[in-house]
Each structure stands twice: as C-alpha cells, then as structure tokens.
Write an enzyme that holds these catalytic residues in place. Sequence first.
Site, PDB file in Angstrom:
ATOM      1  N   ARG A  53     -41.367 -37.761 -74.742  1.00  0.00           N
ATOM      2  CA  ARG A  53     -41.632 -38.928 -75.581  1.00  0.00           C
ATOM      3  C   ARG A  53     -41.505 -38.607 -77.059  1.00  0.00           C
ATOM      4  O   ARG A  53     -41.229 -39.479 -77.869  1.00  0.00           O
ATOM      5  CB  ARG A  53     -43.051 -39.423 -75.289  1.00  0.00           C
ATOM      6  CG  ARG A  53     -43.434 -40.658 -76.025  1.00  0.00           C
ATOM      7  CD  ARG A  53     -44.907 -40.943 -75.894  1.00  0.00           C
ATOM      8  NE  ARG A  53     -45.294 -41.239 -74.530  1.00  0.00           N
ATOM      9  CZ  ARG A  53     -46.521 -41.026 -74.039  1.00  0.00           C
ATOM     10  NH1 ARG A  53     -47.450 -40.486 -74.789  1.00  0.00           N
ATOM     11  NH2 ARG A  53     -46.802 -41.343 -72.810  1.00  0.00           N
ATOM     12  N   TYR A  54     -41.746 -37.350 -77.448  1.00  0.00           N
ATOM     13  CA  TYR A  54     -41.690 -36.945 -78.850  1.00  0.00           C
ATOM     14  C   TYR A  54     -40.498 -36.006 -79.032  1.00  0.00           C
ATOM     15  O   TYR A  54     -40.121 -35.296 -78.107  1.00  0.00           O
ATOM     16  CB  TYR A  54     -42.971 -36.201 -79.235  1.00  0.00           C
ATOM     17  CG  TYR A  54     -44.239 -37.017 -79.049  1.00  0.00           C
ATOM     18  CD1 TYR A  54     -44.534 -38.069 -79.909  1.00  0.00           C
ATOM     19  CD2 TYR A  54     -45.130 -36.739 -78.021  1.00  0.00           C
ATOM     20  CE1 TYR A  54     -45.696 -38.810 -79.750  1.00  0.00           C
ATOM     21  CE2 TYR A  54     -46.300 -37.474 -77.864  1.00  0.00           C
ATOM     22  CZ  TYR A  54     -46.573 -38.509 -78.723  1.00  0.00           C
ATOM     23  OH  TYR A  54     -47.719 -39.231 -78.555  1.00  0.00           O
ATOM     24  N   ARG A 112     -41.464 -31.955 -78.371  1.00  0.00           N
ATOM     25  CA  ARG A 112     -42.261 -31.399 -77.266  1.00  0.00           C
ATOM     26  C   ARG A 112     -42.148 -32.255 -76.019  1.00  0.00           C
ATOM     27  O   ARG A 112     -41.915 -33.462 -76.104  1.00  0.00           O
ATOM     28  CB  ARG A 112     -43.722 -31.244 -77.677  1.00  0.00           C
ATOM     29  CG  ARG A 112     -44.419 -32.524 -78.122  1.00  0.00           C
ATOM     30  CD  ARG A 112     -45.613 -32.159 -79.009  1.00  0.00           C
ATOM     31  NE  ARG A 112     -46.485 -33.281 -79.339  1.00  0.00           N
ATOM     32  CZ  ARG A 112     -46.232 -34.189 -80.284  1.00  0.00           C
ATOM     33  NH1 ARG A 112     -45.096 -34.166 -80.967  1.00  0.00           N
ATOM     34  NH2 ARG A 112     -47.097 -35.139 -80.536  1.00  0.00           N
ATOM     35  N   CYS A 171     -55.371 -31.711 -58.496  1.00  0.00           N
ATOM     36  CA  CYS A 171     -56.457 -31.313 -59.410  1.00  0.00           C
ATOM     37  C   CYS A 171     -57.618 -30.764 -58.583  1.00  0.00           C
ATOM     38  O   CYS A 171     -57.754 -31.095 -57.409  1.00  0.00           O
ATOM     39  CB  CYS A 171     -56.982 -32.507 -60.201  1.00  0.00           C
ATOM     40  SG  CYS A 171     -55.769 -33.252 -61.276  1.00  0.00           S
ATOM     41  N   CYS A 220     -61.132 -37.290 -61.451  1.00  0.00           N
ATOM     42  CA  CYS A 220     -61.992 -38.033 -62.372  1.00  0.00           C
ATOM     43  C   CYS A 220     -61.782 -39.517 -62.099  1.00  0.00           C
ATOM     44  O   CYS A 220     -60.631 -39.968 -61.956  1.00  0.00           O
ATOM     45  CB  CYS A 220     -61.610 -37.704 -63.807  1.00  0.00           C
ATOM     46  SG  CYS A 220     -61.501 -35.916 -64.101  1.00  0.00           S
ATOM     47  N   CYS A 249     -59.319 -41.343 -64.442  1.00  0.00           N
ATOM     48  CA  CYS A 249     -58.055 -40.645 -64.731  1.00  0.00           C
ATOM     49  C   CYS A 249     -56.924 -41.617 -65.080  1.00  0.00           C
ATOM     50  O   CYS A 249     -56.691 -42.597 -64.382  1.00  0.00           O
ATOM     51  CB  CYS A 249     -57.632 -39.825 -63.522  1.00  0.00           C
ATOM     52  SG  CYS A 249     -56.025 -39.044 -63.715  1.00  0.00           S
ATOM     53  N   ARG A 260     -53.827 -40.950 -64.858  1.00  0.00           N
ATOM     54  CA  ARG A 260     -52.734 -40.824 -63.879  1.00  0.00           C
ATOM     55  C   ARG A 260     -53.268 -41.039 -62.471  1.00  0.00           C
ATOM     56  O   ARG A 260     -52.746 -40.493 -61.506  1.00  0.00           O
ATOM     57  CB  ARG A 260     -52.100 -39.433 -63.957  1.00  0.00           C
ATOM     58  CG  ARG A 260     -51.365 -39.193 -65.239  1.00  0.00           C
ATOM     59  CD  ARG A 260     -50.300 -38.099 -65.116  1.00  0.00           C
ATOM     60  NE  ARG A 260     -49.698 -37.926 -66.415  1.00  0.00           N
ATOM     61  CZ  ARG A 260     -49.960 -36.908 -67.236  1.00  0.00           C
ATOM     62  NH1 ARG A 260     -50.757 -35.934 -66.866  1.00  0.00           N
ATOM     63  NH2 ARG A 260     -49.399 -36.850 -68.426  1.00  0.00           N
ATOM     64  N   ASP A 271     -57.642 -44.755 -71.334  1.00  0.00           N
ATOM     65  CA  ASP A 271     -56.412 -45.521 -71.088  1.00  0.00           C
ATOM     66  C   ASP A 271     -56.682 -46.681 -70.141  1.00  0.00           C
ATOM     67  O   ASP A 271     -57.699 -46.713 -69.450  1.00  0.00           O
ATOM     68  CB  ASP A 271     -55.348 -44.597 -70.502  1.00  0.00           C
ATOM     69  CG  ASP A 271     -54.888 -43.567 -71.510  1.00  0.00           C
ATOM     70  OD1 ASP A 271     -54.673 -43.945 -72.678  1.00  0.00           O
ATOM     71  OD2 ASP A 271     -54.755 -42.381 -71.136  1.00  0.00           O
ATOM     72  N   ASP A 320     -53.741 -43.667 -76.864  1.00  0.00           N
ATOM     73  CA  ASP A 320     -52.363 -43.540 -76.393  1.00  0.00           C
ATOM     74  C   ASP A 320     -51.889 -44.975 -76.186  1.00  0.00           C
ATOM     75  O   ASP A 320     -52.428 -45.689 -75.331  1.00  0.00           O
ATOM     76  CB  ASP A 320     -52.342 -42.729 -75.089  1.00  0.00           C
ATOM     77  CG  ASP A 320     -51.109 -41.862 -74.990  1.00  0.00           C
ATOM     78  OD1 ASP A 320     -50.023 -42.346 -75.402  1.00  0.00           O
ATOM     79  OD2 ASP A 320     -51.213 -40.727 -74.511  1.00  0.00           O
ATOM     80  N   LYS A 327     -49.363 -41.365 -79.065  1.00  0.00           N
ATOM     81  CA  LYS A 327     -50.788 -41.270 -79.407  1.00  0.00           C
ATOM     82  C   LYS A 327     -50.955 -41.426 -80.908  1.00  0.00           C
ATOM     83  O   LYS A 327     -50.215 -40.794 -81.665  1.00  0.00           O
ATOM     84  CB  LYS A 327     -51.320 -39.883 -79.043  1.00  0.00           C
ATOM     85  CG  LYS A 327     -51.560 -39.662 -77.576  1.00  0.00           C
ATOM     86  CD  LYS A 327     -52.156 -38.262 -77.379  1.00  0.00           C
ATOM     87  CE  LYS A 327     -51.990 -37.769 -75.974  1.00  0.00           C
ATOM     88  NZ  LYS A 327     -50.598 -37.650 -75.534  1.00  0.00           N
TER      89      LYS A 327
HETATM   90  C1  LIG Z   1     -50.124 -36.509 -75.015  1.00  0.00           C
HETATM   91  C2  LIG Z   1     -48.726 -36.185 -74.903  1.00  0.00           C
HETATM   92  C3  LIG Z   1     -48.172 -35.089 -75.589  1.00  0.00           C
HETATM   93  C4  LIG Z   1     -49.015 -34.177 -76.437  1.00  0.00           C
HETATM   94  O1  LIG Z   1     -49.410 -34.802 -77.603  1.00  0.00           O
HETATM   95  P1  LIG Z   1     -50.151 -33.983 -78.729  1.00  0.00           P
HETATM   96  O2  LIG Z   1     -50.521 -35.044 -79.712  1.00  0.00           O
HETATM   97  O3  LIG Z   1     -49.198 -32.979 -79.243  1.00  0.00           O
HETATM   98  O4  LIG Z   1     -51.334 -33.327 -78.090  1.00  0.00           O
HETATM   99  C5  LIG Z   1     -46.840 -34.842 -75.488  1.00  0.00           C
HETATM  100  N1  LIG Z   1     -46.036 -35.635 -74.738  1.00  0.00           N
HETATM  101  C6  LIG Z   1     -46.530 -36.681 -74.082  1.00  0.00           C
HETATM  102  C7  LIG Z   1     -45.596 -37.519 -73.277  1.00  0.00           C
HETATM  103  C8  LIG Z   1     -47.883 -37.003 -74.130  1.00  0.00           C
HETATM  104  O5  LIG Z   1     -48.367 -38.050 -73.435  1.00  0.00           O
HETATM  105  S1  SF4 Z   2     -58.202 -36.665 -65.747  1.00  0.00           S
HETATM  106 FE1  SF4 Z   2     -56.815 -36.899 -63.984  1.00  0.00          FE
HETATM  107  S2  SF4 Z   2     -55.304 -35.262 -64.249  1.00  0.00           S
HETATM  108 FE2  SF4 Z   2     -57.090 -34.716 -65.493  1.00  0.00          FE
HETATM  109  S3  SF4 Z   2     -58.415 -33.453 -64.165  1.00  0.00           S
HETATM  110 FE3  SF4 Z   2     -59.138 -35.562 -63.998  1.00  0.00          FE
HETATM  111  S4  SF4 Z   2     -58.049 -36.340 -62.215  1.00  0.00           S
HETATM  112 FE4  SF4 Z   2     -56.918 -34.520 -62.845  1.00  0.00          FE
END
Ligand SMILES: *Cc1c(COP(=O)(O)O)cnc(C)c1O
Ligand code: SF4
Length: 360
Positions: free
Chosen positions: A95-96, A99, A108, A112, A115, A117, A280, A317, A324
Amino acid sequence: MSKPVVPTQTLRRAADLAAAGLIAPGHVEAVERVAALYSVAVTPSLVALMNRADPNDPIARQFVPSAAELMTAPEERRDPIGDETHSPVRGIVHRYPDRVLLTPLLVCPVYCRFCFRRARVGDADGTLSEAELDAALAYVAARPDLREVIVTGGDPLMLPPGRIKALVDRVGAIPHVEVLRFHSRVPVADPERVTDELAKALRREAGSDLALWLAVHVNHPRELSAATRAALARLADAGLPLLSQTVLLKGVNDSPEILEDLMRALVRNRVRPYYLHHPDLAPGTSHFRPSIAEGQALMRALRGRLSGIAQPTYVLDIPGGAGKVPIGPGYWNEEAGSVSDPVGRSHDYRGAASRPVPDQ
Ligand SMILES: *Cc1c(COP(=O)(O)O)cnc(C)c1O
Ligand code: SF4
C-alpha cells in the site's frame, strides 16, 4: 467455592470455554454460532490472567467470544482496511511506496475478538506454500523502492524458529531491504514460545546490514505477566528494538489510568509505545469501538501525565485501504493563533508564529 482450574490446552470450542468457567452454560449455543463465523482460541497463559469472578474482566473481554459479535453494524466490513485490494501476489499487501506486509501464515496463538482480519485469520489454508513464499519474496526482490518488509499474519512467531531464521536470511539477501519488522502477540499470548532459539533466529547474520525490529501487540497492563516480561527481556537482550501496538478498546483500556499504567509498564520493559490504534470496522466489533473524540481525550490525558518516550501515536487506518493517519488531538489552533498546553490551557502564539523570517 473451589478455585477454577487453569486449562493445560488452548480452548477452541464453546463447550471447552464453558467447562473452564469462562462462559455461562446458557451462552454455549450463542458462542457456538460465533465460533462458526470467527476463529476462537484462548491459551492457558491468558486464562491464568483472567479474573473469572469479574463479568467485565478486561482480559476475558478480549478473547472470550460473546453474543455481541453476532451483530454486524452497517458500516462494518469483512476487509476493513482493504488488504485484499492491495495484494498483488498471495501473502503480500503493498500500500505504501517503501514497504510491504508479508503474511506467511494466518494462524495466531489466540484470536482477539476485535481482530481487523477476523474474517480471514485462523485459516490453515492461509499458510503460504514454499512456491508462494518464493513468489512473494521475488515480488520484493524485483522492486528496489521497497526498503522494509513487515512480517505479520496471523502471527509470524507461530512459525518454527528454523523457518523464521530462513526467512530472516532470505530477506537479508535482498540488497535494497534495510529493515525487517515482525508483528506478534506471542510474547503476551504464549510467552513460552519465546525461547533462546527463537530469539537467536531473530538475529541477522554476521556481515548483514539488515535491521530487525519487533512490534508486540499489548492492550492491558495485566498482559505483562512475569512470563511475558521475561519473554520481552529475552528479545531485547538479543538486540531487537521493541515497539508496541495497542488497540483502543471500550471496556478494556479506555481509561487514562489503564493506558498510563500500560505505557509505563511497556517502557519499563524496554518496549517503545508505537501506535494506539482506533479499532477498525471489523464485523461484529461495534461493542469495542469508542468514539474518536473519546480517543483524543485519552491521548490528551497521556500527554499531561507521561514521558515523551511513553507516548504512542493515535492512528486510524482509513477504511478501504487509503492508509494509516494520526488522528490527534491537535494542539495548534491556526485561527486563534494559540497553542494548547498538556493540561488544556490555551496560550497565545500569534506574534511568534507569524513573524517573518529575516532575509539572509
Ligand atoms: C499498517 C501497515 C503498514 C505499516 O505501517 P507503519 O505506519 O509503517 O507501521 C504497512 N503496510 C500496510 C499495508 C499496512 O496496513
Ligand atoms: S489482532 Fe488478529 S492477527 Fe493480531 S493476534 Fe489478534 S487475532 Fe491474531
């Protein structure tokens, strides 16, 4: 009354949660319905931290499923931050510009209840095959703009240390990647996994310039048990800079006292608070979400009470995958030309802010 026993195995079924005294017998049926939608796992280490006499226990609230999860709010979505729309190859989210996320598995140690995801985690089919991992790393190797690989999941520290070491070596061999960051909840959820062998696997090879970092997901000061503190010490002693990520959760940590205790405890354990995430829009999680105004008020309280190195950045986010961003609070009032101090008093800064820079 007899003291409840701590289970020796991870609890995954409604009946097991009921047998351990974590849900009332009358809730088993609703929890079975929740478990059919979202993965469930509660480790013995976390059960040991729960106060089963407290119906509002902040540890139980994070991990024990509840019927509230069956209610999906209209604004909630299966893929709240657009991971899937930003995934060019399996296991990569890009996305960036500088990175990427790498998700070698979706398993996991615990699941959580909030979560982001949650619609995907817990799926054993989410583990990348060797060929898929090759393709994901080839994607990174082919893009010199990528400076950082963030290994998340799932939880990458669920991989055997040998697999982690192999991944560190392979990423280290990509010349333009400078930073390899792991995101994990293992030090909290299953601290016994943080062995010397694991800590060693998270070390770069001699002669490599790769910088390894680790971000730990921690939401409540009681999560920093003696075993978790020992796990963090082992990682810090192995030379890893440690960061934290905390999700702001209603009924768990939405008070200045709890957040203050948490941030202080993190710094004492050599973990630099990094992000305080606004939750989220994951399905069935509205009972966890405070308002952004509440989150900002908590951040103001922290600014007045805590050292600069104990201050996380409060982030959102943006739904859909726009990225973010910090969401305040802001201290500068442009219209009034005033700045607010940590305790909320306003100070005039007009003259200083508008004074022209003298010609050189
Ligand atoms: C959260 C996230 C990151 C990391 O973001 P930082 O602000 O550098 O911690 C990188 N890529 C994606 C797709 C993310 O969701
Ligand atoms: S937030 Fe989601 S991905 Fe992170 S430890 Fe909890 S269940 Fe796993």
